[in-house]
Design an enzyme around this catalytic site. Sequence first.
Site, PDB file in Angstrom:
ATOM      1  N   GLU A 193      -2.012  -8.795   3.854  1.00  0.00           N
ATOM      2  CA  GLU A 193      -1.875  -9.139   5.285  1.00  0.00           C
ATOM      3  C   GLU A 193      -3.158  -8.901   6.078  1.00  0.00           C
ATOM      4  O   GLU A 193      -3.312  -9.410   7.196  1.00  0.00           O
ATOM      5  CB  GLU A 193      -0.713  -8.337   5.913  1.00  0.00           C
ATOM      6  CG  GLU A 193      -1.018  -6.912   6.330  1.00  0.00           C
ATOM      7  CD  GLU A 193      -1.127  -5.891   5.196  1.00  0.00           C
ATOM      8  OE1 GLU A 193      -1.201  -4.689   5.515  1.00  0.00           O
ATOM      9  OE2 GLU A 193      -1.135  -6.294   4.006  1.00  0.00           O
ATOM     10  N   HIS A 216      -3.785  -5.028   0.405  1.00  0.00           N
ATOM     11  CA  HIS A 216      -3.309  -5.466   1.732  1.00  0.00           C
ATOM     12  C   HIS A 216      -3.461  -6.978   1.877  1.00  0.00           C
ATOM     13  O   HIS A 216      -4.432  -7.457   2.481  1.00  0.00           O
ATOM     14  CB  HIS A 216      -4.115  -4.777   2.834  1.00  0.00           C
ATOM     15  CG  HIS A 216      -3.747  -3.354   3.066  1.00  0.00           C
ATOM     16  ND1 HIS A 216      -2.674  -2.979   3.857  1.00  0.00           N
ATOM     17  CD2 HIS A 216      -4.302  -2.211   2.609  1.00  0.00           C
ATOM     18  CE1 HIS A 216      -2.591  -1.657   3.888  1.00  0.00           C
ATOM     19  NE2 HIS A 216      -3.562  -1.161   3.138  1.00  0.00           N
ATOM     20  N   CYS A 260       0.839  -1.210   0.000  1.00  0.00           N
ATOM     21  CA  CYS A 260       0.000   0.000   0.000  1.00  0.00           C
ATOM     22  C   CYS A 260       0.875   1.263   0.000  1.00  0.00           C
ATOM     23  O   CYS A 260       1.503   1.567  -1.002  1.00  0.00           O
ATOM     24  CB  CYS A 260      -1.007  -0.028   1.155  1.00  0.00           C
ATOM     25  SG  CYS A 260      -2.387   1.126   0.917  1.00  0.00           S
TER      26      CYS A 260
END
Length: 241
Positions: free
Chosen positions: A190, A188, A100
């Site tokens: 994660e 993202h 990001c």
Amino acid sequence: MEKKKRFAVLLCAEDSDYVKKKYGGYFGVFVSMLGEEGESWDVYRVSLGEFPEDGEIDGYDGFVVTGSCHDAHSNDSWICKLVNLLKRLDSMQKKVLGICFGHQILSRALGGKTGRAANGWDIGLRTVDLLPSKSLSSLQIPSLLTVIECHRDEVWELPPSAEVVARSKKTGVEMFKCGDHIMGIQGHPEYTKDILIHLIDRLLQRNLIQDCHAAEAKATMEACEPDQEPWKKLCKDFLKA
């Protein structure tokens, strides 16, 4: 005896109370996604001015640059310092994975341009189209992957040495690579859904997004799941190959 691999997370965000309590902060989120037994992981809170010393850098096998609520195109002192660090890591051919904000700041450091996204905020689950690439073909992962997005900035112009490896209907540069050592991902991989839901509520409280953005984002998350395992495989393979 094989040397223990060492990695560092360059943390560009302040941990929310929720993420601290549930995951041990964003550092914990990344280690849980990327870490494996026998490795060493450190964190540098670069947004608070905490950077690795010059003599420490060479000891790391790879670095992860996280997301942030800050703008990658701004000139805050820590952001300028991070740009210089990333230029150095590039010159040393160190593995760097940017997520990001990290994706955008990597592009800036290597000569690209970033700024506000022409299509405004992108929040929620987005389908990303992975383009044919030699570096990804061996992974045997689907060419369409869903990922959680939360950004209002984007890469406008790639660094001269970079190639686009993924795009979406909303964002032209969802992923890029420079050689075998630099990779940026706009989404993202994660994040879990609960992290994004709490983040949406924080953005609403700060009047950074409107109710319609929040409702639309939450609706996309009810429709399907992020492809976490393929993203995890992609990121780990890049960082540790």
